[in-house]
Design a protein around this motif. Structure first.
Motif, PDB file in Angstrom:
ATOM      1  N   PRO A 181       0.839  -1.200   0.000  1.00 53.21           N
ATOM      2  CA  PRO A 181       0.000   0.000   0.000  1.00 53.21           C
ATOM      3  C   PRO A 181       0.870   1.245   0.000  1.00 53.21           C
ATOM      4  CG  PRO A 181       0.078  -0.966   2.193  1.00 53.21           C
ATOM      5  CD  PRO A 181       0.766  -1.936   1.274  1.00 53.21           C
ATOM      6  N   PRO A 182       0.303   2.411  -0.251  1.00 58.12           N
ATOM      7  CA  PRO A 182       1.109   3.632  -0.182  1.00 58.12           C
ATOM      8  C   PRO A 182       1.751   3.776   1.185  1.00 58.12           C
ATOM      9  CG  PRO A 182      -1.060   4.074  -1.117  1.00 58.12           C
ATOM     10  CD  PRO A 182      -1.095   2.684  -0.579  1.00 58.12           C
ATOM     11  N   SER A 201      -3.021  13.895  12.177  1.00 60.09           N
ATOM     12  CA  SER A 201      -2.213  12.707  11.905  1.00 60.09           C
ATOM     13  C   SER A 201      -2.596  12.131  10.545  1.00 60.09           C
ATOM     14  CB  SER A 201      -2.438  11.647  12.986  1.00 60.09           C
ATOM     15  OG  SER A 201      -3.802  11.246  13.012  1.00 60.09           O
ATOM     16  N   LEU A 202      -1.668  11.362   9.975  1.00 57.74           N
ATOM     17  CA  LEU A 202      -1.929  10.648   8.731  1.00 57.74           C
ATOM     18  C   LEU A 202      -1.468   9.211   8.901  1.00 57.74           C
ATOM     19  CD1 LEU A 202      -1.472  11.830   5.101  1.00 57.74           C
ATOM     20  CD2 LEU A 202      -0.562   9.614   5.772  1.00 57.74           C
ATOM     21  N   THR A 203      -2.348   8.280   8.560  1.00 56.11           N
ATOM     22  CA  THR A 203      -2.017   6.857   8.697  1.00 56.11           C
ATOM     23  C   THR A 203      -2.395   6.110   7.427  1.00 56.11           C
ATOM     24  OG1 THR A 203      -4.183   6.393   9.697  1.00 56.11           O
ATOM     25  CG2 THR A 203      -2.348   6.845  11.201  1.00 56.11           C
ATOM     26  N   VAL A 204      -1.668   5.039   7.171  1.00 56.57           N
ATOM     27  CA  VAL A 204      -1.978   4.134   6.073  1.00 56.57           C
ATOM     28  C   VAL A 204      -2.195   2.758   6.674  1.00 56.57           C
ATOM     29  CG1 VAL A 204      -1.200   3.108   3.903  1.00 56.57           C
ATOM     30  CG2 VAL A 204      -0.560   5.466   4.472  1.00 56.57           C
ATOM     31  N   VAL A 214      -6.091   5.195   3.412  1.00 48.80           N
ATOM     32  CA  VAL A 214      -5.275   6.301   3.900  1.00 48.80           C
ATOM     33  C   VAL A 214      -6.213   7.246   4.636  1.00 48.80           C
ATOM     34  CG1 VAL A 214      -3.728   8.195   3.295  1.00 48.80           C
ATOM     35  CG2 VAL A 214      -3.750   6.117   1.895  1.00 48.80           C
ATOM     36  N   ARG A 215      -5.881   7.561   5.882  1.00 50.49           N
ATOM     37  CA  ARG A 215      -6.705   8.475   6.673  1.00 50.49           C
ATOM     38  C   ARG A 215      -5.855   9.657   7.133  1.00 50.49           C
ATOM     39  NH1 ARG A 215     -10.876   6.962  11.437  1.00 50.49           N
ATOM     40  NH2 ARG A 215     -12.132   6.711   9.538  1.00 50.49           N
ATOM     41  N   ALA A 216      -6.323  10.848   6.826  1.00 49.60           N
ATOM     42  CA  ALA A 216      -5.700  12.072   7.321  1.00 49.60           C
ATOM     43  C   ALA A 216      -6.716  12.799   8.184  1.00 49.60           C
ATOM     44  CB  ALA A 216      -5.251  12.958   6.166  1.00 49.60           C
TER      45      ALA A 216
END
Length: 235
Positions: A181-182, A201-204, A214-216
């Motif tokens: 994944p990215p 925050s940013l999570t993959v 992907v969640r920002a």
């Protein structure tokens, strides 16, 4: 621990926020210059070439040259329009985040099912949210194995959440290993930095074979709408 000329975490965060604010101001100025300058001149050139082409007969010796020039100017106009959109789309200023993202997904390589439920925000928050969402969407849709992409952007209080789900094509005879994944540390560097600058925050997350999200999460403040009673009865 402070002293010795070192900066605290808060000072570093404030410094980074100022750098990003200056960069966004430069983006806006560049977008205006491209839109009001080069783009307008190309549009005028297109009109002139089309008029010239219509004035030439089918067997005119200059028709082929005008056709070639027209093709090149049309492509240059498309390229410049794409560049302006990558800098900052005019639709972001005039229509807000929802309008800008809808315009963005129309030009992506993979169809995106987009849902945006966000009111107008402060200009700096809209710019940050657009840059983050655009980088995530471009990164995800540029993957050769991207099959389906769904995006949901919503505001809950001061938390603006951007979720982008990626569905990848199944393995075939030529691919024996699933693609990763990215990665938020490499593929999404600017999105991660901007998200953290807001305090978010940013999570993959790899959801299993062929699926990732992907969640920002950005911390923003809704733009205060003008009060029609402001100034009433004041001298």
């Amino acid at each position: 621990m402070s002293g010795g000329g070192g900066e605290t975490h808060g000072e570093l965060a404030a410094s980074r926020a100022r750098v990003l604010a200056r960069a966004d101001a430069e983006r806006s100025a560049l977008q205006r210059e491209l839109h009001d300058g080069a783009q307008q001149r190309l549009v005028h050139a297109l009109i002139a070439l089309r008029l010239a082409r219509s004035a030439l007969g089918p067997g005119s010796p200059g028709a082929a040259l005008v056709d070639e020039a027209l093709t090149n100017v049309e492509q240059a106009n498309r390229d410049l329009r794409a560049l302006v959109h990558r800098v900052l789309p005019a639709s972001l200023v005039h229509g807000g985040l929802a309008s800008a993202l809808r315009s963005l997904v129309d030009d992506l390589a993979v169809p995106v099912a987009l849902h945006v439920d966000v009111p107008r925000l402060r200009p700096e928050d809209e710019t940050t949210a657009y840059v983050v969402a655009a980088e995530v969407l471009r990164t995800v849709t540029a993957r050769s194995d991207a099959r389906e992409v769904d995006a949901d952007v919503r505001l809950d209080g001061d938390r603006l959440t951007i979720d982008v789900w990626l569905t990848r094509t199944p393995l075939d005879a030529d691919r024996t290993e699933p693609s990763d994944p990215p990665r938020d540390g490499v593929d999404l560097a600017e999105a991660r930095d901007r998200t953290r600058t807001t305090g978010g925050s940013l999570t993959v997350t790899d959801l299993g074979p062929g699926r990732a999200v992907v969640r920002a999460v950005l911390l923003v403040r809704a733009r205060r709408e003008p009060d029609p009673n402001d100034g009433v009865g004041r001298a």
